[in-house]
Design an enzyme around this catalytic site. Structure first.
Site, PDB file in Angstrom:
ATOM      1  N   GLY A  11      44.582  40.233  50.998  1.00 22.02           N
ATOM      2  CA  GLY A  11      45.339  38.943  50.676  1.00 22.02           C
ATOM      3  C   GLY A  11      46.800  39.334  50.126  1.00 22.02           C
ATOM      4  O   GLY A  11      47.276  40.339  49.984  1.00 22.02           O
ATOM      5  N   ASP A  34      37.037  42.472  52.227  1.00 25.27           N
ATOM      6  CA  ASP A  34      37.447  41.043  52.442  1.00 25.27           C
ATOM      7  C   ASP A  34      36.813  40.646  53.646  1.00 25.27           C
ATOM      8  O   ASP A  34      36.159  41.604  54.430  1.00 25.27           O
ATOM      9  CB  ASP A  34      39.063  41.136  52.883  1.00 25.27           C
ATOM     10  CG  ASP A  34      39.822  39.987  52.583  1.00 25.27           C
ATOM     11  OD1 ASP A  34      39.509  38.868  53.306  1.00 25.27           O
ATOM     12  OD2 ASP A  34      40.764  39.836  51.747  1.00 25.27           O
ATOM     13  N   SER A 117      40.875  35.232  40.470  1.00 20.74           N
ATOM     14  CA  SER A 117      40.758  34.066  41.324  1.00 20.74           C
ATOM     15  C   SER A 117      40.716  32.741  40.289  1.00 20.74           C
ATOM     16  O   SER A 117      40.064  32.584  39.534  1.00 20.74           O
ATOM     17  CB  SER A 117      39.481  34.080  42.257  1.00 20.74           C
ATOM     18  OG  SER A 117      39.223  35.335  42.901  1.00 20.74           O
ATOM     19  N   ASN A 118      41.694  31.886  40.934  1.00 15.82           N
ATOM     20  CA  ASN A 118      41.726  30.484  40.350  1.00 15.82           C
ATOM     21  C   ASN A 118      40.648  29.408  40.786  1.00 15.82           C
ATOM     22  O   ASN A 118      40.066  29.599  41.731  1.00 15.82           O
ATOM     23  CB  ASN A 118      43.091  29.891  40.563  1.00 15.82           C
ATOM     24  CG  ASN A 118      44.006  30.440  39.402  1.00 15.82           C
ATOM     25  OD1 ASN A 118      43.665  30.545  38.331  1.00 15.82           O
ATOM     26  ND2 ASN A 118      45.281  30.744  40.082  1.00 15.82           N
ATOM     27  N   ASP A 149      50.627  35.685  32.548  1.00 16.04           N
ATOM     28  CA  ASP A 149      51.089  34.890  31.621  1.00 16.04           C
ATOM     29  C   ASP A 149      51.787  35.690  30.525  1.00 16.04           C
ATOM     30  O   ASP A 149      52.869  35.261  30.095  1.00 16.04           O
ATOM     31  CB  ASP A 149      50.065  34.092  30.879  1.00 16.04           C
ATOM     32  CG  ASP A 149      49.226  33.248  31.966  1.00 16.04           C
ATOM     33  OD1 ASP A 149      49.935  32.509  32.869  1.00 16.04           O
ATOM     34  OD2 ASP A 149      48.001  32.900  31.723  1.00 16.04           O
ATOM     35  N   ARG A 152      55.064  37.019  32.214  1.00 13.75           N
ATOM     36  CA  ARG A 152      55.872  35.990  32.210  1.00 13.75           C
ATOM     37  C   ARG A 152      56.761  35.881  30.775  1.00 13.75           C
ATOM     38  O   ARG A 152      57.929  35.530  30.513  1.00 13.75           O
ATOM     39  CB  ARG A 152      55.409  34.777  32.620  1.00 13.75           C
ATOM     40  CG  ARG A 152      55.137  34.565  34.016  1.00 13.75           C
ATOM     41  CD  ARG A 152      54.619  33.245  34.590  1.00 13.75           C
ATOM     42  NE  ARG A 152      54.300  33.351  36.089  1.00 13.75           N
ATOM     43  CZ  ARG A 152      53.363  32.938  36.782  1.00 13.75           C
ATOM     44  NH1 ARG A 152      52.401  32.272  36.079  1.00 13.75           N
ATOM     45  NH2 ARG A 152      53.298  32.834  37.854  1.00 13.75           N
ATOM     46  N   HIS A 187      44.202  30.018  31.396  1.00 14.05           N
ATOM     47  CA  HIS A 187      45.004  30.406  32.335  1.00 14.05           C
ATOM     48  C   HIS A 187      45.476  29.014  33.254  1.00 14.05           C
ATOM     49  O   HIS A 187      44.913  29.109  34.407  1.00 14.05           O
ATOM     50  CB  HIS A 187      44.662  31.444  33.232  1.00 14.05           C
ATOM     51  CG  HIS A 187      45.790  31.589  34.387  1.00 14.05           C
ATOM     52  ND1 HIS A 187      47.119  32.173  33.984  1.00 14.05           N
ATOM     53  CD2 HIS A 187      45.664  31.501  35.517  1.00 14.05           C
ATOM     54  CE1 HIS A 187      47.834  32.257  35.328  1.00 14.05           C
ATOM     55  NE2 HIS A 187      46.829  31.862  36.220  1.00 14.05           N
ATOM     56  N   MET A 237      51.884  38.983  40.397  1.00 17.63           N
ATOM     57  CA  MET A 237      50.314  38.971  39.879  1.00 17.63           C
ATOM     58  C   MET A 237      49.777  40.396  40.299  1.00 17.63           C
ATOM     59  O   MET A 237      48.923  40.899  39.515  1.00 17.63           O
ATOM     60  CB  MET A 237      49.671  37.910  40.803  1.00 17.63           C
ATOM     61  CG  MET A 237      48.258  37.887  40.407  1.00 17.63           C
ATOM     62  SD  MET A 237      47.868  37.680  38.586  1.00 17.63           S
ATOM     63  CE  MET A 237      46.826  38.913  38.222  1.00 17.63           C
TER      64      MET A 237
HETATM   65  P1  NAD Z   1      45.389  34.878  49.671  1.00 19.52           P
HETATM   66  O1  NAD Z   1      45.110  33.629  50.546  1.00 19.52           O
HETATM   67  O2  NAD Z   1      46.599  35.430  50.127  1.00 19.52           O
HETATM   68  O3  NAD Z   1      44.429  35.906  49.704  1.00 19.52           O
HETATM   69  C1  NAD Z   1      43.228  35.826  49.541  1.00 19.52           C
HETATM   70  C2  NAD Z   1      42.089  36.800  50.102  1.00 19.52           C
HETATM   71  O4  NAD Z   1      40.893  36.531  49.865  1.00 19.52           O
HETATM   72  C3  NAD Z   1      42.314  36.675  51.516  1.00 19.52           C
HETATM   73  O5  NAD Z   1      42.733  37.944  52.210  1.00 19.52           O
HETATM   74  C4  NAD Z   1      40.852  36.217  52.018  1.00 19.52           C
HETATM   75  O6  NAD Z   1      40.585  36.629  53.439  1.00 19.52           O
HETATM   76  C5  NAD Z   1      39.995  36.778  50.944  1.00 19.52           C
HETATM   77  N1  NAD Z   1      38.882  35.986  50.993  1.00 19.52           N
HETATM   78  C6  NAD Z   1      38.456  34.797  50.965  1.00 19.52           C
HETATM   79  N2  NAD Z   1      36.993  34.600  50.701  1.00 19.52           N
HETATM   80  C7  NAD Z   1      36.633  35.724  50.401  1.00 19.52           C
HETATM   81  C8  NAD Z   1      35.353  36.405  50.293  1.00 19.52           C
HETATM   82  N3  NAD Z   1      34.322  35.510  50.074  1.00 19.52           N
HETATM   83  N4  NAD Z   1      35.387  37.725  50.004  1.00 19.52           N
HETATM   84  C9  NAD Z   1      36.329  38.478  50.179  1.00 19.52           C
HETATM   85  N5  NAD Z   1      37.400  38.078  50.312  1.00 19.52           N
HETATM   86  C10 NAD Z   1      37.638  36.792  50.470  1.00 19.52           C
HETATM   87  O7  NAD Z   1      45.684  34.407  48.304  1.00 19.52           O
HETATM   88  P2  NAD Z   1      46.515  35.131  46.937  1.00 19.52           P
HETATM   89  O8  NAD Z   1      47.906  34.630  46.875  1.00 19.52           O
HETATM   90  O9  NAD Z   1      46.050  36.384  47.269  1.00 19.52           O
HETATM   91  O10 NAD Z   1      45.433  34.552  45.788  1.00 19.52           O
HETATM   92  C11 NAD Z   1      44.061  34.633  45.423  1.00 19.52           C
HETATM   93  C12 NAD Z   1      43.623  34.135  44.396  1.00 19.52           C
HETATM   94  O11 NAD Z   1      44.220  34.555  43.108  1.00 19.52           O
HETATM   95  C13 NAD Z   1      43.894  32.598  44.439  1.00 19.52           C
HETATM   96  O12 NAD Z   1      42.727  31.700  43.949  1.00 19.52           O
HETATM   97  C14 NAD Z   1      44.946  32.394  43.397  1.00 19.52           C
HETATM   98  O13 NAD Z   1      45.053  31.023  42.859  1.00 19.52           O
HETATM   99  C15 NAD Z   1      44.577  33.433  42.368  1.00 19.52           C
HETATM  100  N6  NAD Z   1      45.729  33.811  41.411  1.00 19.52           N
HETATM  101  C16 NAD Z   1      45.538  34.202  40.172  1.00 19.52           C
HETATM  102  C17 NAD Z   1      46.355  34.484  39.216  1.00 19.52           C
HETATM  103  C18 NAD Z   1      46.043  34.610  37.725  1.00 19.52           C
HETATM  104  O14 NAD Z   1      47.026  34.790  37.039  1.00 19.52           O
HETATM  105  N7  NAD Z   1      44.744  34.927  37.463  1.00 19.52           N
HETATM  106  C19 NAD Z   1      47.674  34.686  39.511  1.00 19.52           C
HETATM  107  C20 NAD Z   1      47.949  34.506  40.972  1.00 19.52           C
HETATM  108  C21 NAD Z   1      47.127  33.925  41.975  1.00 19.52           C
HETATM  109  C1  LMR Z   2      49.988  31.812  38.542  1.00 17.41           C
HETATM  110  O1  LMR Z   2      50.100  31.683  37.372  1.00 17.41           O
HETATM  111  O2  LMR Z   2      51.056  32.134  39.212  1.00 17.41           O
HETATM  112  C2  LMR Z   2      48.630  31.690  39.371  1.00 17.41           C
HETATM  113  O3  LMR Z   2      47.855  31.183  38.551  1.00 17.41           O
HETATM  114  C3  LMR Z   2      48.875  31.190  40.636  1.00 17.41           C
HETATM  115  C4  LMR Z   2      49.179  29.678  40.485  1.00 17.41           C
HETATM  116  O4  LMR Z   2      48.285  28.846  41.374  1.00 17.41           O
HETATM  117  O5  LMR Z   2      49.905  29.298  39.899  1.00 17.41           O
END
Ligand code: NAD
Ligand code: LMR
Length: 339
Positions: A11, A34, A117-118, A149, A152, A187, A237
């Site tokens: 991802g 993945d 993951s969120n 956070d 940032r 978060h 991130m």
């Molecule tokens: P993305 O869609 O680009 O990537 C997610 C990946 O997860 C994809 O490649 C998808 O195929 C894979 N996936 C889905 N289901 C799966 C499973 N069961 N097993 C394994 N892989 C699986 O999304 P992203 O931009 O990389 O964001 C991923 C997550 O991180 C989101 O939920 C987003 O909100 C979260 N996030 C959290 C923070 C934080 O500060 N904690 C910051 C940014 C994003």
């Molecule tokens: C962030 O803080 O950037 C992540 O949690 C992704 C979002 O959904 O904002």
């Protein structure tokens, strides 16, 4: 030497995070999993001349990816689109996290589990409850990654200070301000509580202090809006996720680490009950605070930051707790109600 598994490795976060981990000398094996494309991403990274082995696992081989992993980082699941809250992701991501954590309980029960993951405020309780139900919970191993956070807060604090001081030169260093600011709570929006440790900085910020707080709390929205439907923060991130994972790896290698905030299950940590009392809410089971690590696991919480909060920061903590209680309960019920 350590096997690290990235779940969700293909991802937007997973790919750059895996690249950064490929550069880390403490990683001996990097397992990428993945539901799509992981073998391709692994093949690509495997041409980089660092000493770790990279292996990619397809959808039906999560066991191969997880077996022997000491650290599992999870950026799997859907990201936000404009107009969505992180809680809107619960519908899809709750099931994804529950499934992944079930596999971790089966194949890598002793691994440190780093959840990106969120909505983190609910996915961490889902992970804890699921492991509890399996009889596999080691509370110090489950950590919600809130490091973005903090990244940032460090960036924006310097931006605002330079702005109010109308500083023509680079008077403040974004890479060296970490002692002056941290972030606790959760978060999402108002659960994110930036704490500026140096009161002089708050005085300097004057009326920009409120703006600074708002930008840290809602920085994620800025990125979601700018990406215009293509997702949320991925590169910043990946850096933040790497910074957190690197700290875990250094701790596993017996290096001294400075306490780093993470969203943890308080009743499972040695001094967690004291922290609940300090937060004046003994029903609050999860909160992000700086933690002390031993062997890459949370051994205790360093809550000294709570001793010096301003009235405004205390009010923010109170607001955060009210919202967190609902998100935590929603995560818990997802597992308890479905077992
Ligand atoms: P993305 O869609 O680009 O990537 C997610 C990946 O997860 C994809 O490649 C998808 O195929 C894979 N996936 C889905 N289901 C799966 C499973 N069961 N097993 C394994 N892989 C699986 O999304 P992203 O931009 O990389 O964001 C991923 C997550 O991180 C989101 O939920 C987003 O909100 C979260 N996030 C959290 C923070 C934080 O500060 N904690 C910051 C940014 C994003
Ligand atoms: C962030 O803080 O950037 C992540 O949690 C992704 C979002 O959904 O904002």
């Amino acid at each position: 030497m350590v096997k690290v598994c990235v779940v969700g490795a293909s991802g937007g976060i997973g790919q750059p995070l895996s690249l950064l981990l490929k550069l880390n000398p403490y990683v001996s094996e990097l397992a990428l999993y993945d539901v799509r494309l992981a073998p391709g991403v692994a093949q690509d990274l495997s041409h980089i001349n660092t000493n770790s082995n990279v292996t990619g696992y397809s959808k039906d081989d999560i066991e191969g990816a997880l077996k022997g992993s000491q650290v599992v980082v999870i950026p799997a699941g859907v990201p936000r689109k404009p107009g969505m809250s992180r809680d809107d992701l619960f519908k899809i991501n709750a099931g994804i996290i529950k499934g992944i954590v079930t596999s971790i309980g089966e194949y890598a029960p002793n691994s440190r589990i780093l959840i990106i993951s969120n909505p983190v405020n609910s996915t961490v309780p889902i992970a804890v409850e699921q492991l509890k139900a399996m009889g596999k919970l080691q509370p110090g191993n489950v950590m919600g990654v809130t490091t973005l956070d903090i990244v940032r807060a460090e960036t924006f604090l310097v931006d605002y200070l330079a702005n109010v001081k109308k500083s023509p030169t680079r008077q403040y260093d974004k890479t060296a301000i970490s002692k002056e600011v941290t972030v606790i709570g959760g978060h999402s929006g108002k659960t994110i509580v930036p704490v500026v440790r140096n009161e002089l900085y708050i005085d300097s910020l004057q009326d920009q202090y409120a703006e600074f707080i708002h930008r840290v709390q809602f920085g994620g929205d800025e990125v979601v809006k700018a990406k215009d439907g293509a997702g949320s923060a991925t590169l910043s991130m990946a850096l933040a996720g790497y910074r957190f994972t690197e700290t875990i790896l250094r701790s596993i290698h017996r290096e001294a680490t400075t306490p780093i905030p993470t969203f943890v299950y308080l009743p499972g940590i040695s001094n967690g009950r004291q922290i609940q009392k300090k937060l004046r809410n003994e029903a609050l089971e999860y909160f992000s605070l700086p933690v002390r690590l031993v062997d890459g696991r949370v051994s205790a919480i360093d809550a000294s930051v709570l001793d010096h909060l301003s009235a405004k920061e205390q009010e923010m903590v109170h607001t955060a707790i009210q919202e967190l209680l609902g998100s935590i309960d929603k995560g818990k019920k997802f597992v308890i109600g479905s077992s």
